[in-house]
Enzyme design. Sequence first.
Site, PDB file in Angstrom:
ATOM      1  N   GLU A 285      40.860  35.150  32.988  1.00 38.38           N
ATOM      2  CA  GLU A 285      41.991  34.100  33.183  1.00 38.38           C
ATOM      3  C   GLU A 285      42.419  33.424  31.918  1.00 38.38           C
ATOM      4  OE1 GLU A 285      44.349  32.888  34.385  1.00 38.38           O
ATOM      5  OE2 GLU A 285      43.919  32.144  36.182  1.00 38.38           O
TER       6      GLU A 285
ATOM      7  N   HIS B 197      43.119  38.191  37.139  1.00 34.15           N
ATOM      8  CA  HIS B 197      43.165  36.881  37.582  1.00 34.15           C
ATOM      9  C   HIS B 197      44.748  36.443  37.373  1.00 34.15           C
ATOM     10  CE1 HIS B 197      38.927  35.872  36.781  1.00 34.15           C
ATOM     11  NE2 HIS B 197      38.963  36.960  36.013  1.00 34.15           N
TER      12      HIS B 197
ATOM     13  N   HIS C  59      41.614  38.162  42.224  1.00 30.68           N
ATOM     14  CA  HIS C  59      40.523  37.948  42.710  1.00 30.68           C
ATOM     15  C   HIS C  59      40.834  36.942  44.174  1.00 30.68           C
ATOM     16  CE1 HIS C  59      40.507  33.762  41.631  1.00 30.68           C
ATOM     17  NE2 HIS C  59      40.993  34.118  40.073  1.00 30.68           N
TER      18      HIS C  59
ATOM     19  N   ARG D  24      34.110  36.033  39.809  1.00 28.06           N
ATOM     20  CA  ARG D  24      34.949  35.903  40.819  1.00 28.06           C
ATOM     21  C   ARG D  24      35.968  37.273  41.013  1.00 28.06           C
ATOM     22  NH1 ARG D  24      36.791  32.099  37.040  1.00 28.06           N
ATOM     23  NH2 ARG D  24      38.865  31.965  36.459  1.00 28.06           N
TER      24      ARG D  24
END
Length: 244
Positions: A81, A176, A3, A54
């Site tokens: 993440e 991520h 991202h 995100r």
Amino acid sequence: MRHGESTWNKENRFTGWTDVGLTKTGEEEARSAGREIKKAGLDFDVAYTSVLKRATRTLKLALREIGQSGLEVRQSWRLNERHYGALQGLGKAEMAKKFGEEQVLAWRRSYDVRPPALELSDPRHPIHDPLYKDVERGLLPSTECLKDTVGRFLPYWEGEIAPAVKSGRKVLIVAHGNSLRALVKHLDNVSDSDIVKLNIPTGVPLVYRLDENLKPITHYYLGDEDKIKAATQKVANQGAVKKK
């Protein structure tokens, strides 16, 4: 693709599963990535992303630039993440001052060292987040090391993404830094010690071409070489935990 820059990337805070948005820079990184993908003549049959905004916002902005806004998108918490436990929301420099640079570096970059865990009663724990209401409670982490992230990512790769690739579908993954390191580790058979040294820049498309056994034929970043180096160095600098 990782991202674009998030608000907490910019503030150099541990983010993990905290659902923060993109900065203006991050939004432009996402658009730029889409333009680079289009320039390379790539298009896709399906996209995969985490449940964190995100990543989903980055995907949306990139697809708009590619001209594939209607592409099928599949989301999974397994692409999230790494969960940074009780460190989430805290500044890296602040934690270095409190616990020492060596300890924070171990929490952040070691393959199998977990940060302090969240208590189940902590409102930051994912069991309290409606995003995960359909996930088995026992699967939701209180903290994770990179090894844990690899462990929860691989079943999704093997069960969902890999079969799509094997069937001939062209796949876009927007996730991520650590979930993508899990994928790179798997594809390139990177050692436990070497994977912790790998930095994946925000908003820069990474192309993998795989053979019929899903072994890499080649892989490369898209875009200007100097900009890619600068983006990678920026991520490395954000990882610094030196005391103020």
